[in-house]
Design a protein around this motif. Structure first.
Motif, PDB file in Angstrom:
ATOM      1  N   GLU A 163       4.967  13.311  -1.220  1.00  0.00           N
ATOM      2  CA  GLU A 163       5.474  13.037  -2.572  1.00  0.00           C
ATOM      3  C   GLU A 163       4.470  12.256  -3.418  1.00  0.00           C
ATOM      4  O   GLU A 163       4.452  12.395  -4.631  1.00  0.00           O
ATOM      5  CB  GLU A 163       6.842  12.336  -2.525  1.00  0.00           C
ATOM      6  N   HIS A 164       3.636  11.451  -2.759  1.00  0.00           N
ATOM      7  CA  HIS A 164       2.585  10.746  -3.501  1.00  0.00           C
ATOM      8  C   HIS A 164       1.399  11.672  -3.770  1.00  0.00           C
ATOM      9  O   HIS A 164       0.783  11.595  -4.835  1.00  0.00           O
ATOM     10  CB  HIS A 164       2.156   9.491  -2.740  1.00  0.00           C
ATOM     11  N   LEU A 179      10.481  16.364  -6.495  1.00  0.00           N
ATOM     12  CA  LEU A 179       9.136  16.501  -5.916  1.00  0.00           C
ATOM     13  C   LEU A 179       8.307  15.237  -5.878  1.00  0.00           C
ATOM     14  O   LEU A 179       7.429  15.099  -5.028  1.00  0.00           O
ATOM     15  CB  LEU A 179       8.338  17.543  -6.718  1.00  0.00           C
ATOM     16  N   LEU A 180       8.567  14.325  -6.811  1.00  0.00           N
ATOM     17  CA  LEU A 180       7.595  13.243  -7.034  1.00  0.00           C
ATOM     18  C   LEU A 180       8.099  11.896  -6.532  1.00  0.00           C
ATOM     19  O   LEU A 180       9.287  11.561  -6.651  1.00  0.00           O
ATOM     20  CB  LEU A 180       7.243  13.174  -8.520  1.00  0.00           C
ATOM     21  N   ALA A 181       7.172  11.120  -5.992  1.00  0.00           N
ATOM     22  CA  ALA A 181       7.461   9.796  -5.457  1.00  0.00           C
ATOM     23  C   ALA A 181       7.938   8.851  -6.561  1.00  0.00           C
ATOM     24  O   ALA A 181       7.613   9.029  -7.742  1.00  0.00           O
ATOM     25  CB  ALA A 181       6.202   9.221  -4.819  1.00  0.00           C
ATOM     26  N   ARG A 219       1.653  14.848  -4.364  1.00  0.00           N
ATOM     27  CA  ARG A 219       2.026  15.733  -5.489  1.00  0.00           C
ATOM     28  C   ARG A 219       1.865  15.034  -6.833  1.00  0.00           C
ATOM     29  O   ARG A 219       1.500  15.671  -7.829  1.00  0.00           O
ATOM     30  CB  ARG A 219       3.454  16.265  -5.293  1.00  0.00           C
ATOM     31  N   VAL A 220       2.141  13.735  -6.889  1.00  0.00           N
ATOM     32  CA  VAL A 220       1.908  12.980  -8.135  1.00  0.00           C
ATOM     33  C   VAL A 220       0.417  12.965  -8.442  1.00  0.00           C
ATOM     34  O   VAL A 220      -0.018  13.254  -9.562  1.00  0.00           O
ATOM     35  CB  VAL A 220       2.428  11.527  -8.017  1.00  0.00           C
ATOM     36  N   GLU A 223      -0.995  16.493  -9.123  1.00  0.00           N
ATOM     37  CA  GLU A 223      -0.274  17.208 -10.192  1.00  0.00           C
ATOM     38  C   GLU A 223      -0.127  18.694  -9.844  1.00  0.00           C
ATOM     39  O   GLU A 223      -0.234  19.571 -10.706  1.00  0.00           O
ATOM     40  CB  GLU A 223      -0.950  17.015 -11.553  1.00  0.00           C
ATOM     41  N   GLY A 271       1.499  26.685  -9.861  1.00  0.00           N
ATOM     42  CA  GLY A 271       1.763  25.627  -8.895  1.00  0.00           C
ATOM     43  C   GLY A 271       1.506  24.234  -9.428  1.00  0.00           C
ATOM     44  O   GLY A 271       1.655  23.254  -8.686  1.00  0.00           O
ATOM     45  N   ILE A 328       2.381  20.854 -11.423  1.00  0.00           N
ATOM     46  CA  ILE A 328       3.604  20.097 -11.715  1.00  0.00           C
ATOM     47  C   ILE A 328       3.391  19.441 -13.071  1.00  0.00           C
ATOM     48  O   ILE A 328       2.479  18.626 -13.242  1.00  0.00           O
ATOM     49  CB  ILE A 328       3.874  19.056 -10.614  1.00  0.00           C
ATOM     50  N   SER A 343      12.143   9.150  -0.597  1.00  0.00           N
ATOM     51  CA  SER A 343      11.694   9.742  -1.861  1.00  0.00           C
ATOM     52  C   SER A 343      12.933   9.964  -2.735  1.00  0.00           C
ATOM     53  O   SER A 343      13.968  10.407  -2.246  1.00  0.00           O
ATOM     54  CB  SER A 343      10.960  11.059  -1.586  1.00  0.00           C
ATOM     55  N   TYR A 376       1.607  21.282  -6.310  1.00  0.00           N
ATOM     56  CA  TYR A 376       2.321  21.158  -5.037  1.00  0.00           C
ATOM     57  C   TYR A 376       1.568  21.777  -3.866  1.00  0.00           C
ATOM     58  O   TYR A 376       1.964  21.596  -2.724  1.00  0.00           O
ATOM     59  CB  TYR A 376       3.762  21.697  -5.147  1.00  0.00           C
TER      60      TYR A 376
END
Lengths: 197, 197
Positions: free
Chosen positions: A52-53, B92-94, A55-56, A59, B147, B149, B133, A61
């Motif tokens: 999850e970190h 999806l995001l932390a 993906r941040v 930006e 893909g 985000i 999360s 997945y």
């Protein structure tokens, strides 16, 4: 430089220590095997590679070659140096566990990546506080235009590999996923291998 | 039936106990506020609503009305009963944390959802082992066709709400996200509210 090829037996996991700047090559020996991957800071197991970190930070997945995976403290932990099947990996889905197989109808114990993680950690006398969500190598479960996550069989081929460089001293854990009920592992769990160099 | 409206002060979190079959209505009072949501089994805080397990169960990355969110033991914990802005939430995001704000250039302490979670838990004398999360209500960060985000501003409107029914006795934690550097909260953190009934 000596390279030892370590076997990840089908349905099992292996963990190993990796020094900063060493590389790990994970090899899809038979082509259709999903390998769940975790990395934890060996000096503080509460810090670990966090999907999850990542993906941040990314930006995106799906990580690409050159991307750096980060921890739950948003620090670099693994950098993707080479990848023969870029974009074929998953960051979205939990490791399989006894509950997953019970829900799929198993009435007896089924090996699973969650228990594999703990088993491999205990073998190194390590006791993480929690199970991070895994980086699912070669798990071909993309998001479609409607937001569905597709449980596709792998697109990886025999001998595909990914090379990741350790950005801190860490323990890596690699589980040859025992999934043989859905088709995400090609229905037949196989050995995989890795090298540290 | 008495309904008490509880304020989630801007940049802070509030936690509350919810009995099985009670409902929680979370209200986006001003319209542009992201609210990070956690739910934990009050009888065993090691079991909690898990985004990575929800995505396996739902086979989708955005929950819809009628969907049941599950725990890391793949058991039902919250069912979405009503949602005035379906599909506007993120899994999806932390949660934001001090590291996120440091990376965004903050040189002084910035309030964040991670610390808010712990603060709200401590206020109820609860000590979870880990930070799950979050389910990011009204965080408009969809996956595009490549893909990526997208860090979009909210599409929610004043008074939008979501009603979730507890499927076990639980503690819910709701954090009015302090993010004011990126535009995912509309750049101005505001109060939000919730009701338990």
């Amino acid at each position: 430089m000596t390279i030892n090829k370590i076997t990840i037996p089908a349905r099992h996991a292996r963990a190993a220590l990796v020094k900063r700047r060493q590389k790990v090559r994970v090899i899809n020996t038979h082509g259709s095997q999903v390998v769940d991957c975790w990395a934890l800071n060996i000096k503080d197991l509460r810090e670990y590679m966090s999907m999850e970190h990542c993906r941040v930070d990314l930006e995106r997945y799906k990580p690409k070659t050159g991307d750096t995976m980060v921890t739950n403290q948003r620090r670099p932990i693994l950098k993707i140096m080479e990848d023969t099947r870029e974009g074929s990996h998953d960051t979205l889905l939990a490791a399989c566990d006894r509950y997953r197989y019970e829900n799929l109808g198993c009435t007896e114990y089924h090996r699973n990546c969650t228990d594999n993680f703990w088993e491999a950690m205990v073998a190194l006398n390590l006791k993480p506080a929690e199970l991070p969500s895994p980086f699912n190598l070669w798990q071909n479960t993309p998001v479609d235009a409607d937001g569905a996550i597709l449980p596709n069989p792998p697109i990886s081929k025999r001998g595909d590999y990914i090379v990741m460089r350790a950005e801190m001293d860490l323990v890596i854990c690699l589980s040859a996923c025992p999934q043989d009920i859905t088709s995400i592992c090609g229905n037949r769990p196989r050995n995989a291998h890795f090298e540290i160099y």
